[in-house]
Design a protein around this motif. Structure first.
Motif, PDB file in Angstrom:
ATOM      1  N   GLN A 165      15.255 107.219  35.843  1.00  0.00           N
ATOM      2  CA  GLN A 165      16.655 107.240  35.442  1.00  0.00           C
ATOM      3  C   GLN A 165      17.579 106.909  36.609  1.00  0.00           C
ATOM      4  OE1 GLN A 165      17.967 110.386  32.870  1.00  0.00           O
ATOM      5  NE2 GLN A 165      20.070 110.259  33.607  1.00  0.00           N
ATOM      6  N   LYS A 166      17.272 107.417  37.775  1.00  0.00           N
ATOM      7  CA  LYS A 166      18.110 107.160  38.959  1.00  0.00           C
ATOM      8  C   LYS A 166      18.204 105.654  39.238  1.00  0.00           C
ATOM      9  CE  LYS A 166      20.347 108.848  42.523  1.00  0.00           C
ATOM     10  NZ  LYS A 166      21.699 109.334  42.318  1.00  0.00           N
ATOM     11  N   ASP A 167      17.094 104.930  39.048  1.00  0.00           N
ATOM     12  CA  ASP A 167      17.108 103.481  39.242  1.00  0.00           C
ATOM     13  C   ASP A 167      18.079 102.815  38.265  1.00  0.00           C
ATOM     14  OD1 ASP A 167      15.057 103.613  41.212  1.00  0.00           O
ATOM     15  OD2 ASP A 167      13.524 103.613  39.636  1.00  0.00           O
ATOM     16  N   LEU A 168      18.072 103.275  37.025  1.00  0.00           N
ATOM     17  CA  LEU A 168      18.970 102.708  36.014  1.00  0.00           C
ATOM     18  C   LEU A 168      20.425 103.049  36.330  1.00  0.00           C
ATOM     19  CD1 LEU A 168      16.921 103.408  32.763  1.00  0.00           C
ATOM     20  CD2 LEU A 168      17.189 101.223  33.965  1.00  0.00           C
ATOM     21  N   GLU A 169      20.669 104.269  36.788  1.00  0.00           N
ATOM     22  CA  GLU A 169      22.030 104.665  37.160  1.00  0.00           C
ATOM     23  C   GLU A 169      22.574 103.737  38.241  1.00  0.00           C
ATOM     24  OE1 GLU A 169      21.663 108.770  38.343  1.00  0.00           O
ATOM     25  OE2 GLU A 169      20.999 109.364  36.337  1.00  0.00           O
ATOM     26  N   GLU A 170      21.752 103.452  39.240  1.00  0.00           N
ATOM     27  CA  GLU A 170      22.181 102.577  40.327  1.00  0.00           C
ATOM     28  C   GLU A 170      22.357 101.145  39.860  1.00  0.00           C
ATOM     29  OE1 GLU A 170      19.393 103.208  43.525  1.00  0.00           O
ATOM     30  OE2 GLU A 170      19.997 105.291  43.760  1.00  0.00           O
ATOM     31  N   ALA A 171      21.428 100.649  39.060  1.00  0.00           N
ATOM     32  CA  ALA A 171      21.502  99.269  38.585  1.00  0.00           C
ATOM     33  C   ALA A 171      22.716  99.037  37.691  1.00  0.00           C
ATOM     34  CB  ALA A 171      20.222  98.902  37.835  1.00  0.00           C
ATOM     35  N   LEU A 172      23.054 100.037  36.879  1.00  0.00           N
ATOM     36  CA  LEU A 172      24.161  99.907  35.944  1.00  0.00           C
ATOM     37  C   LEU A 172      25.485 100.412  36.507  1.00  0.00           C
ATOM     38  CD1 LEU A 172      22.276 101.161  32.763  1.00  0.00           C
ATOM     39  CD2 LEU A 172      22.909  98.805  33.293  1.00  0.00           C
ATOM     40  N   ASP A 173      25.419 101.083  37.656  1.00  0.00           N
ATOM     41  CA  ASP A 173      26.601 101.696  38.268  1.00  0.00           C
ATOM     42  C   ASP A 173      27.263 102.671  37.292  1.00  0.00           C
ATOM     43  OD1 ASP A 173      28.369 102.203  40.347  1.00  0.00           O
ATOM     44  OD2 ASP A 173      29.760 100.611  39.749  1.00  0.00           O
ATOM     45  N   LEU A 174      26.402 103.518  36.683  1.00  0.00           N
ATOM     46  CA  LEU A 174      26.868 104.539  35.747  1.00  0.00           C
ATOM     47  C   LEU A 174      26.448 105.919  36.247  1.00  0.00           C
ATOM     48  CD1 LEU A 174      25.924 102.847  32.337  1.00  0.00           C
ATOM     49  CD2 LEU A 174      28.202 103.022  33.358  1.00  0.00           C
ATOM     50  N   THR A 175      27.151 106.935  35.767  1.00  0.00           N
ATOM     51  CA  THR A 175      26.853 108.305  36.189  1.00  0.00           C
ATOM     52  C   THR A 175      25.599 108.830  35.498  1.00  0.00           C
ATOM     53  OG1 THR A 175      28.178 109.293  34.439  1.00  0.00           O
ATOM     54  CG2 THR A 175      29.310 108.798  36.539  1.00  0.00           C
ATOM     55  N   ASN A 176      25.048 109.899  36.070  1.00  0.00           N
ATOM     56  CA  ASN A 176      23.875 110.548  35.487  1.00  0.00           C
ATOM     57  C   ASN A 176      24.113 110.982  34.038  1.00  0.00           C
ATOM     58  OD1 ASN A 176      22.526 113.353  34.904  1.00  0.00           O
ATOM     59  ND2 ASN A 176      21.105 112.247  36.240  1.00  0.00           N
ATOM     60  N   PRO A 177      25.224 111.671  33.735  1.00  0.00           N
ATOM     61  CA  PRO A 177      25.431 112.089  32.343  1.00  0.00           C
ATOM     62  C   PRO A 177      25.518 110.911  31.365  1.00  0.00           C
ATOM     63  CG  PRO A 177      26.916 113.290  33.795  1.00  0.00           C
ATOM     64  CD  PRO A 177      26.259 112.224  34.626  1.00  0.00           C
ATOM     65  N   THR A 178      26.134 109.817  31.807  1.00  0.00           N
ATOM     66  CA  THR A 178      26.264 108.651  30.936  1.00  0.00           C
ATOM     67  C   THR A 178      24.900 108.049  30.639  1.00  0.00           C
ATOM     68  OG1 THR A 178      28.478 108.184  31.791  1.00  0.00           O
ATOM     69  CG2 THR A 178      27.320 106.364  30.716  1.00  0.00           C
ATOM     70  N   VAL A 179      24.075 107.862  31.674  1.00  0.00           N
ATOM     71  CA  VAL A 179      22.747 107.277  31.478  1.00  0.00           C
ATOM     72  C   VAL A 179      21.862 108.244  30.690  1.00  0.00           C
ATOM     73  CG1 VAL A 179      20.677 106.374  32.635  1.00  0.00           C
ATOM     74  CG2 VAL A 179      22.956 105.777  33.486  1.00  0.00           C
ATOM     75  N   THR A 180      22.009 109.542  30.924  1.00  0.00           N
ATOM     76  CA  THR A 180      21.259 110.540  30.150  1.00  0.00           C
ATOM     77  C   THR A 180      21.563 110.385  28.664  1.00  0.00           C
ATOM     78  OG1 THR A 180      21.187 112.123  31.983  1.00  0.00           O
ATOM     79  CG2 THR A 180      20.914 113.017  29.760  1.00  0.00           C
TER      80      THR A 180
END
Length: 166
Positions: free
Chosen positions: A73-88
């Protein structure tokens, strides 16, 4: 009645209201916002019949292109430039639709690796094509030289080195 803002369709950068004189950055922000909105609306329109959102389509493409790599998930957060709650939230929705699954990592069992299911993989071509098609207005309205210049300007504005290709 709608106000005649500097970035409205009827205005050009050189016809800003007096109060905005010298605020070219604000005008450019308005244009950037319109481009983002236009792109998102087109992507959402194309993906709606398949029950996908734009971030879900991007995640499908990212996971497909990274097949064989352990993506968390952390990789996706960084790639998308989105917060943890949003990606969750996005991933929870994708999990409930059966598009992705979480598995323990090979190197570290505590890490949850996110992979596409067969259903998720089946939506890759659609997701990829939709994301490309939605941004085609750039190619429709700008020459190849202008696209190169625009990329340089976007990178400069974002502080991305010109020699760093993503």
């Amino acid at each position: 009645m709608a106000k005649d803002l500097p970035w409205s369709a009827s205005n050009r950068v050189d016809s800003v209201p007096h109060a905005w004189a010298g605020s070219r950055s604000l005008v450019m922000f308005g244009y950037a916002s319109r481009i983002i909105k236009k792109t998102r609306l087109e992507i959402d329109r194309c993906l709606a019949p398949y029950g996908l959102s734009q971030p879900q389509a991007v995640i499908i493409c990212l996971l497909n292109d990274a097949e064989g790599q352990e993506i968390c998930q952390k990789d996706l957060e960084e790639a998308l430039d989105l917060t943890n709650p949003t990606v969750t939230s996005i991933l929870s929705n994708m999990l409930s639709k059966g598009l992705v699954e979480k598995k323990p990592g090979k190197a570290d069992k505590r890490v949850r690796v996110i992979t596409l299911t067969e259903k998720g993989k089946s939506l890759y071509a659609l997701s990829s094509r939709t994301l490309l098609d939605a941004s085609s207005f750039f190619e429709e309205n700008l020459s190849p030289k202008e696209l190169d210049e625009l990329e340089v300007l976007f990178r400069k504005a974002l502080g991305i080195p010109l020699d760093e290709r993503e």
